[in-house]
Write a protein that holds these residues in place. Structure first.
Motif, mmCIF file in Angstrom:
data_model
loop_
_atom_site.group_PDB
_atom_site.id
_atom_site.type_symbol
_atom_site.label_atom_id
_atom_site.label_comp_id
_atom_site.label_asym_id
_atom_site.label_seq_id
_atom_site.Cartn_x
_atom_site.Cartn_y
_atom_site.Cartn_z
ATOM 1 N N LEU A 195 -0.184 6.492 -8.448
ATOM 2 C CA LEU A 195 -0.968 7.623 -7.959
ATOM 3 C C LEU A 195 -0.421 8.893 -8.591
ATOM 4 C CD1 LEU A 195 -1.260 6.665 -4.181
ATOM 5 C CD2 LEU A 195 -2.963 6.388 -5.998
ATOM 6 N N ASP A 221 -6.150 12.708 2.362
ATOM 7 C CA ASP A 221 -6.697 11.866 1.305
ATOM 8 C C ASP A 221 -5.720 10.719 1.133
ATOM 9 O OD1 ASP A 221 -8.302 10.933 -0.800
ATOM 10 O OD2 ASP A 221 -7.122 12.017 -2.273
ATOM 11 N N THR A 222 -6.142 9.530 1.496
ATOM 12 C CA THR A 222 -5.237 8.399 1.444
ATOM 13 C C THR A 222 -5.905 7.195 0.829
ATOM 14 O OG1 THR A 222 -3.773 6.980 2.757
ATOM 15 C CG2 THR A 222 -5.833 7.616 3.793
ATOM 16 N N HIS A 223 -5.117 6.331 0.306
ATOM 17 C CA HIS A 223 -5.589 5.061 -0.239
ATOM 18 C C HIS A 223 -5.259 3.911 0.715
ATOM 19 C CE1 HIS A 223 -1.369 5.328 -1.220
ATOM 20 N NE2 HIS A 223 -1.359 4.018 -1.292
ATOM 21 N N GLN A 242 0.825 -1.211 0.000
ATOM 22 C CA GLN A 242 0.000 0.000 0.000
ATOM 23 C C GLN A 242 0.857 1.258 0.000
ATOM 24 O OE1 GLN A 242 -4.101 0.073 2.092
ATOM 25 N NE2 GLN A 242 -2.721 -0.996 3.485
#
Length: 151
Positions: free
Chosen positions: A55, A145-147, A15
């Motif tokens: 990203l 803002d995260t994944h 991740q």
């Protein structure tokens, strides 16, 4: 499916940076290259890892405006829902679509260049599917803002 601590360690590493080599992942996770590959492959086969992406920086690509569109509809048929799904999936500016509880039916997150670009998105959406109310809120500052999912 059972996710053990080693799987969580691998998922956390991926991740953060999915461009790591198997050797780098193995070193950080305390596994051999082959053991890493087998576990990652199993996580992919089971659908835990859905894909690997790059990203991109929206600001550097000229997509400087994030908008949340609040959608209400008077139509709740299966046919309308399929039309709506087709419409939102066809518009690349739309990043996320969520069916909501409460008096709001859908929430859409989109990334556009500016207000004129938002208006083109709005016009395109209402031209594809009947909506009873659309309002928009524009992001002034992105605080987080995260994944990355908590494991």
């Amino acid at each position: 499916m059972k996710i053990d601590d080693l799987d969580k360690r691998l998922l956390t590493l991926l991740q953060a940076d999915c461009s790591l080599s198997l050797d780098e992942i193995g070193e950080k996770a305390g596994l051999s290259r082959n053991a890493c590959w087998r576990r990652i492959r199993a996580l992919e086969d089971q659908g835990v890892i859905k894909g690997r992406i790059a990203l991109l920086d929206a600001q550097k690509l000229g997509l400087t405006l994030t908008v949340f569109m609040l959608i209400r509809t008077q139509e709740h048929s299966q046919n309308w829902l399929e039309q709506f799904r087709i419409a939102v999936r066809a518009l690349p500016q739309i990043q996320g679509v969520y069916r909501m509880t409460g008096d709001l039916d859908y929430l859409i997150r989109a990334q556009v260049a500016d207000m004129a670009d938002y208006d083109r998105l709005y016009q395109s959406l209402i031209g594809r599917v009947a909506l009873s109310d659309v309002s928009a809120s524009f992001v002034m500052e992105e605080i987080k803002d995260t994944h990355i999912l908590p494991l």
